[in-house]
Scaffold this motif. Structure first.
Motif, PDB file in Angstrom:
ATOM      1  N   ALA A 101       0.704  -1.063  -0.094  1.00 49.68           N
ATOM      2  CA  ALA A 101       0.220  -0.266   0.210  1.00 49.68           C
ATOM      3  C   ALA A 101       1.244   1.581   0.099  1.00 49.68           C
ATOM      4  O   ALA A 101       2.166   1.703  -0.042  1.00 49.68           O
ATOM      5  CB  ALA A 101      -0.939   0.036   1.447  1.00 49.68           C
ATOM      6  N   GLU A 102       0.428   2.020  -0.677  1.00 49.88           N
ATOM      7  CA  GLU A 102       1.177   3.273  -0.635  1.00 49.88           C
ATOM      8  C   GLU A 102      -0.180   4.861  -0.487  1.00 49.88           C
ATOM      9  O   GLU A 102      -1.370   4.119  -1.353  1.00 49.88           O
ATOM     10  CB  GLU A 102       1.928   3.611  -1.328  1.00 49.88           C
ATOM     11  N   ALA A 103       0.146   5.607  -0.040  1.00 47.84           N
ATOM     12  CA  ALA A 103      -0.549   6.995   0.230  1.00 47.84           C
ATOM     13  C   ALA A 103      -0.089   7.801  -0.610  1.00 47.84           C
ATOM     14  O   ALA A 103       1.100   8.491  -1.129  1.00 47.84           O
ATOM     15  CB  ALA A 103      -0.687   7.566   1.677  1.00 47.84           C
ATOM     16  N   VAL A 136      -3.429  -0.102  -3.422  1.00 48.21           N
ATOM     17  CA  VAL A 136      -3.278  -1.057  -3.031  1.00 48.21           C
ATOM     18  C   VAL A 136      -2.857  -1.538  -4.475  1.00 48.21           C
ATOM     19  O   VAL A 136      -3.143  -1.662  -5.543  1.00 48.21           O
ATOM     20  CB  VAL A 136      -4.774  -1.790  -2.674  1.00 48.21           C
ATOM     21  N   VAL A 137      -1.183  -1.012  -4.232  1.00 49.90           N
ATOM     22  CA  VAL A 137      -0.461  -1.735  -5.585  1.00 49.90           C
ATOM     23  C   VAL A 137      -0.537  -3.730  -5.403  1.00 49.90           C
ATOM     24  O   VAL A 137      -0.611  -4.093  -4.494  1.00 49.90           O
ATOM     25  CB  VAL A 137       0.810  -2.027  -6.166  1.00 49.90           C
ATOM     26  N   GLY A 159      -3.351  -2.351  -9.181  1.00 50.84           N
ATOM     27  CA  GLY A 159      -4.388  -3.429  -7.968  1.00 50.84           C
ATOM     28  C   GLY A 159      -5.573  -2.814  -7.758  1.00 50.84           C
ATOM     29  O   GLY A 159      -6.227  -3.060  -8.842  1.00 50.84           O
ATOM     30  N   LEU A 160      -6.024  -2.201  -6.356  1.00 53.57           N
ATOM     31  CA  LEU A 160      -7.138  -1.898  -6.140  1.00 53.57           C
ATOM     32  C   LEU A 160      -6.288  -0.227  -5.788  1.00 53.57           C
ATOM     33  O   LEU A 160      -5.603   0.157  -5.107  1.00 53.57           O
ATOM     34  CB  LEU A 160      -7.264  -2.576  -5.463  1.00 53.57           C
ATOM     35  N   TYR A 161      -7.995   0.649  -5.348  1.00 57.79           N
ATOM     36  CA  TYR A 161      -7.752   1.774  -5.057  1.00 57.79           C
ATOM     37  C   TYR A 161      -8.620   2.125  -4.202  1.00 57.79           C
ATOM     38  O   TYR A 161     -10.202   2.164  -4.312  1.00 57.79           O
ATOM     39  CB  TYR A 161      -7.194   3.153  -6.183  1.00 57.79           C
TER      40      TYR A 161
END
Ligand SMILES: C=C/C=C(\O)C(=O)O
Length: 264
Positions: A101-103, A136-137, A159-161
């Motif tokens: 995950a990354e912000a 969410v990579v 992935g998702l966001y």
């Protein structure tokens, strides 16, 4: 397009379908253009299956992530409506292969960006509002053993966001100075700042707008742009609840289901 491109796309699609990561595709991909050809094959296939394109993500914009993944220039991937998870809604286990995950800062456009060369002013004028986001990579490639070619072919490891829900006008926030803190159940796991994203998230957006216009697929009104991680990417474990706060934009939460048989 070559048989190697089709073979690379097939390898990645098999990883999606089976839920089992595959070997890297760099043996089948000869350079960046070739990697984007594989990405386009995937995009075309998904569009053909009825998925709705909602915008693009920019990846590899911060030095922290470039160092983490050992790759040195930005890239982009496609976002689809079924990749958007409502703020705080549980993300099922296995929804993303090898999730991290990354912000980041998301921009939502109200005008097209059709030119081969945009200015920051063009991007500001085209942006309806900004939102905080957690991306969410994931990687279809075993152990995230990626080169730039691998991640580009693999839809920029999308992935998702998750988007926050309180839109903020660009005039109300200084995205360059906006600090970011991401916490896992109160423990700080990633910190960063807007300036870490190619100097300014809007610079990243200019790069994307120009790149896509040159490719003949310009950003359009209504598109969401994930401008790239502001701080290090963190691995995700089942049951994690990640909360990211970005100065001036507010917060956003990604909640991951516990592994089967576990409770949190
Ligand atoms: C592997 C993916 C990296 C990003 O999405 C990023 O740096 O924002």
């Amino acid at each position: 397009m070559t048989d190697d491109h089709r073979a690379a796309a097939a390898r990645l699609l098999e990883a999606y379908a089976s839920g089992r990561p595959c070997e890297p595709v760099r043996d089948l991909v000869d350079g960046l253009e070739s990697a984007y050809t594989v990405q386009s094959l995937l995009t075309e296939r998904w569009l053909g299956e009825g998925r709705r394109l909602t915008g693009r993500k920019i990846g590899l914009t911060s030095e922290a992530v470039q160092r983490q993944l050992g790759v040195g220039s930005p890239d982009f991937g496609a976002l689809f409506a079924d990749m958007a998870v409502p703020d705080g809604q549980e993300i099922p286990a296995g929804a993303v292969l090898q999730p991290r995950a990354e912000a980041e800062v998301a921009l939502v456009l109200e005008r097209d960006l059709p030119h081969e060369r945009h200015t920051v002013a063009d991007v500001i004028a085209a942006t309806a509002f900004a939102l905080p986001a957690i991306e969410v990579v994931g990687s279809r490639i075993r152990d995230w053993d990626i080169t730039l070619a691998d991640t580009v072919a693999d839809n920029a490891s999308s992935g998702l966001y998750v988007l926050g829900t309180r839109p903020v006008l660009l005039r109300e926030v200084d995205l360059r100075l906006a600090g970011m803190v991401m916490e896992r159940r109160g423990e700080q796991v990633s910190t960063g700042v807007g300036a870490a994203c190619l100097g300014h998230p809007l610079h990243a957006a200019v790069w994307l707008a120009d790149t896509l216009a040159v490719l003949g697929q310009p950003l359009r009104a209504g598109d969401t742009v994930l401008t790239g991680a502001l701080g290090p990417v963190v691995p995700v474990r089942p049951g994690d609840v990640l909360e990211a706060r970005i100065d001036g934009l507010g917060d956003v939460r990604a909640a991951f289901a516990a592994a089967e048989g576990e409770t949190t």
